[in-house]
Design a protein around this motif. Structure first.
Motif, PDB file in Angstrom:
ATOM      1  N   ARG A   1       0.867  -1.175   0.000  1.00 24.28           N
ATOM      2  CA  ARG A   1       0.000   0.000   0.000  1.00 24.28           C
ATOM      3  C   ARG A   1       0.902   1.223   0.000  1.00 24.28           C
ATOM      4  O   ARG A   1       1.736   1.391   0.889  1.00 24.28           O
ATOM      5  CB  ARG A   1      -0.893  -0.009   1.227  1.00 24.28           C
ATOM      6  CG  ARG A   1      -1.940   1.043   1.160  1.00 24.28           C
ATOM      7  CD  ARG A   1      -3.002   0.821   2.184  1.00 24.28           C
ATOM      8  NE  ARG A   1      -3.818   2.027   2.227  1.00 24.28           N
ATOM      9  CZ  ARG A   1      -4.442   2.446   3.279  1.00 24.28           C
ATOM     10  NH1 ARG A   1      -4.388   1.750   4.382  1.00 24.28           N
ATOM     11  NH2 ARG A   1      -5.146   3.532   3.243  1.00 24.28           N
ATOM     12  N   ALA A   2       0.760   2.059  -1.025  1.00 22.87           N
ATOM     13  CA  ALA A   2       1.701   3.164  -1.183  1.00 22.87           C
ATOM     14  C   ALA A   2       1.058   4.331  -1.919  1.00 22.87           C
ATOM     15  O   ALA A   2      -0.046   4.226  -2.440  1.00 22.87           O
ATOM     16  CB  ALA A   2       2.933   2.682  -1.946  1.00 22.87           C
ATOM     17  N   ASP A   3       1.800   5.435  -1.950  1.00 23.90           N
ATOM     18  CA  ASP A   3       1.442   6.619  -2.721  1.00 23.90           C
ATOM     19  C   ASP A   3       2.436   6.742  -3.869  1.00 23.90           C
ATOM     20  O   ASP A   3       3.619   6.446  -3.704  1.00 23.90           O
ATOM     21  CB  ASP A   3       1.531   7.879  -1.860  1.00 23.90           C
ATOM     22  CG  ASP A   3       0.588   7.849  -0.669  1.00 23.90           C
ATOM     23  OD1 ASP A   3      -0.418   7.115  -0.723  1.00 23.90           O
ATOM     24  OD2 ASP A   3       0.861   8.558   0.308  1.00 23.90           O
ATOM     25  N   VAL A   4       1.950   7.182  -5.027  1.00 23.60           N
ATOM     26  CA  VAL A   4       2.796   7.344  -6.213  1.00 23.60           C
ATOM     27  C   VAL A   4       2.633   8.783  -6.709  1.00 23.60           C
ATOM     28  O   VAL A   4       1.505   9.238  -6.922  1.00 23.60           O
ATOM     29  CB  VAL A   4       2.397   6.363  -7.334  1.00 23.60           C
ATOM     30  CG1 VAL A   4       3.252   6.571  -8.570  1.00 23.60           C
ATOM     31  CG2 VAL A   4       2.487   4.920  -6.853  1.00 23.60           C
ATOM     32  N   LEU A   5       3.750   9.480  -6.898  1.00 17.72           N
ATOM     33  CA  LEU A   5       3.713  10.841  -7.425  1.00 17.72           C
ATOM     34  C   LEU A   5       4.259  10.838  -8.847  1.00 17.72           C
ATOM     35  O   LEU A   5       5.351  10.332  -9.101  1.00 17.72           O
ATOM     36  CB  LEU A   5       4.544  11.787  -6.559  1.00 17.72           C
ATOM     37  CG  LEU A   5       4.565  13.254  -7.005  1.00 17.72           C
ATOM     38  CD1 LEU A   5       3.168  13.856  -7.005  1.00 17.72           C
ATOM     39  CD2 LEU A   5       5.502  14.059  -6.118  1.00 17.72           C
ATOM     40  N   VAL A   6       3.464  11.379  -9.767  1.00 19.77           N
ATOM     41  CA  VAL A   6       3.858  11.504 -11.171  1.00 19.77           C
ATOM     42  C   VAL A   6       3.967  12.990 -11.474  1.00 19.77           C
ATOM     43  O   VAL A   6       3.051  13.759 -11.177  1.00 19.77           O
ATOM     44  CB  VAL A   6       2.808  10.851 -12.097  1.00 19.77           C
ATOM     45  CG1 VAL A   6       3.205  11.013 -13.557  1.00 19.77           C
ATOM     46  CG2 VAL A   6       2.619   9.387 -11.738  1.00 19.77           C
TER      47      VAL A   6
ATOM     48  N   HIS B   1      -1.233  22.430  -7.149  1.00 16.83           N
ATOM     49  CA  HIS B   1      -1.973  22.330  -8.406  1.00 16.83           C
ATOM     50  C   HIS B   1      -2.173  20.877  -8.865  1.00 16.83           C
ATOM     51  O   HIS B   1      -2.829  20.643  -9.873  1.00 16.83           O
ATOM     52  CB  HIS B   1      -1.240  23.104  -9.511  1.00 16.83           C
ATOM     53  CG  HIS B   1       0.098  22.524  -9.824  1.00 16.83           C
ATOM     54  ND1 HIS B   1       1.226  22.862  -9.097  1.00 16.83           N
ATOM     55  CD2 HIS B   1       0.495  21.609 -10.744  1.00 16.83           C
ATOM     56  CE1 HIS B   1       2.260  22.187  -9.582  1.00 16.83           C
ATOM     57  NE2 HIS B   1       1.845  21.427 -10.578  1.00 16.83           N
ATOM     58  N   ALA B   2      -1.628  19.926  -8.122  1.00 20.68           N
ATOM     59  CA  ALA B   2      -1.676  18.521  -8.545  1.00 20.68           C
ATOM     60  C   ALA B   2      -3.085  17.946  -8.457  1.00 20.68           C
ATOM     61  O   ALA B   2      -3.875  18.310  -7.594  1.00 20.68           O
ATOM     62  CB  ALA B   2      -0.737  17.676  -7.702  1.00 20.68           C
ATOM     63  N   ARG B   3      -3.342  17.033  -9.342  1.00 21.94           N
ATOM     64  CA  ARG B   3      -4.579  16.251  -9.290  1.00 21.94           C
ATOM     65  C   ARG B   3      -4.325  15.101  -8.326  1.00 21.94           C
ATOM     66  O   ARG B   3      -3.310  14.417  -8.430  1.00 21.94           O
ATOM     67  CB  ARG B   3      -4.868  15.728 -10.689  1.00 21.94           C
ATOM     68  CG  ARG B   3      -6.095  14.917 -10.814  1.00 21.94           C
ATOM     69  CD  ARG B   3      -6.345  14.734 -12.290  1.00 21.94           C
ATOM     70  NE  ARG B   3      -7.068  13.514 -12.526  1.00 21.94           N
ATOM     71  CZ  ARG B   3      -7.316  13.042 -13.721  1.00 21.94           C
ATOM     72  NH1 ARG B   3      -6.852  13.674 -14.772  1.00 21.94           N
ATOM     73  NH2 ARG B   3      -7.990  11.943 -13.877  1.00 21.94           N
ATOM     74  N   VAL B   4      -5.220  14.881  -7.367  1.00 20.88           N
ATOM     75  CA  VAL B   4      -5.067  13.808  -6.393  1.00 20.88           C
ATOM     76  C   VAL B   4      -6.116  12.747  -6.684  1.00 20.88           C
ATOM     77  O   VAL B   4      -7.297  13.042  -6.800  1.00 20.88           O
ATOM     78  CB  VAL B   4      -5.218  14.332  -4.947  1.00 20.88           C
ATOM     79  CG1 VAL B   4      -5.115  13.186  -3.954  1.00 20.88           C
ATOM     80  CG2 VAL B   4      -4.160  15.388  -4.657  1.00 20.88           C
ATOM     81  N   SER B   5      -5.641  11.506  -6.818  1.00 20.45           N
ATOM     82  CA  SER B   5      -6.532  10.389  -7.094  1.00 20.45           C
ATOM     83  C   SER B   5      -6.465   9.412  -5.931  1.00 20.45           C
ATOM     84  O   SER B   5      -5.393   8.878  -5.629  1.00 20.45           O
ATOM     85  CB  SER B   5      -6.105   9.702  -8.394  1.00 20.45           C
ATOM     86  OG  SER B   5      -6.925   8.597  -8.653  1.00 20.45           O
ATOM     87  N   GLU B   6      -7.588   9.198  -5.259  1.00 16.98           N
ATOM     88  CA  GLU B   6      -7.646   8.235  -4.160  1.00 16.98           C
ATOM     89  C   GLU B   6      -7.782   6.845  -4.759  1.00 16.98           C
ATOM     90  O   GLU B   6      -8.732   6.570  -5.490  1.00 16.98           O
ATOM     91  CB  GLU B   6      -8.824   8.546  -3.233  1.00 16.98           C
ATOM     92  CG  GLU B   6      -8.736   9.895  -2.558  1.00 16.98           C
ATOM     93  CD  GLU B   6      -7.563  10.043  -1.604  1.00 16.98           C
ATOM     94  OE1 GLU B   6      -7.030   9.025  -1.124  1.00 16.98           O
ATOM     95  OE2 GLU B   6      -7.182  11.188  -1.325  1.00 16.98           O
ATOM     96  N   ALA B   7      -6.820   5.962  -4.464  1.00 18.33           N
ATOM     97  CA  ALA B   7      -6.784   4.642  -5.094  1.00 18.33           C
ATOM     98  C   ALA B   7      -7.077   3.514  -4.113  1.00 18.33           C
ATOM     99  O   ALA B   7      -6.774   2.353  -4.390  1.00 18.33           O
ATOM    100  CB  ALA B   7      -5.425   4.427  -5.745  1.00 18.33           C
ATOM    101  N   GLU B   8      -7.665   3.836  -2.970  1.00 16.94           N
ATOM    102  CA  GLU B   8      -8.025   2.823  -1.980  1.00 16.94           C
ATOM    103  C   GLU B   8      -8.831   1.716  -2.655  1.00 16.94           C
ATOM    104  O   GLU B   8      -9.800   1.976  -3.356  1.00 16.94           O
ATOM    105  CB  GLU B   8      -8.860   3.455  -0.873  1.00 16.94           C
ATOM    106  CG  GLU B   8      -9.164   2.528   0.266  1.00 16.94           C
ATOM    107  CD  GLU B   8      -7.952   2.244   1.134  1.00 16.94           C
ATOM    108  OE1 GLU B   8      -7.866   1.115   1.649  1.00 16.94           O
ATOM    109  OE2 GLU B   8      -7.113   3.132   1.294  1.00 16.94           O
ATOM    110  N   GLY B   9      -8.387   0.462  -2.503  1.00 20.05           N
ATOM    111  CA  GLY B   9      -9.079  -0.680  -3.086  1.00 20.05           C
ATOM    112  C   GLY B   9      -8.712  -0.960  -4.534  1.00 20.05           C
ATOM    113  O   GLY B   9      -9.235  -1.897  -5.139  1.00 20.05           O
TER     114      GLY B   9
END
Length: 82
Positions: free
Chosen positions: A28-33, A59-67
């Motif tokens: 389970r992690a966070d990824v920054l592009v 200004h970044a778009r944040v996408s919650e990827a839980e699950g």
């Protein structure tokens, strides 16, 4: 997800990341592009002075990827249309 512009920053938070490293870890992690490139992958719960938690630019778009499963750098080309 729509086609992303190369200058858009995206933070994908909390997904199950398939690392494709030698140990074949999934964590389970966070990824920054940023600018179309993966710039950081930080496992959840291990932030410290040497590996800080990822902060997204304002200004970044944040996408919650839980699950969801996140496979950084993988391009899926196998599609069934029927």
């Amino acid at each position: 997800m729509d086609r992303l512009d190369s200058d858009l920053d995206v933070l994908i938070r909390g997904g199950c990341v398939a690392t494709m490293d030698a140990r074949r870890r999934a964590l389970r992690a966070d990824v920054l592009v940023s600018n179309g490139r993966i710039v950081a992958v930080t496992p959840r719960g291990v932030a410290d002075a040497t590996r800080p938690a990822i902060g997204a630019p304002s200004h970044a778009r944040v996408s919650e990827a839980e699950g969801a499963i996140v496979v950084p750098g993988f391009v899926h080309t196998h599609v069934h249309l029927c």
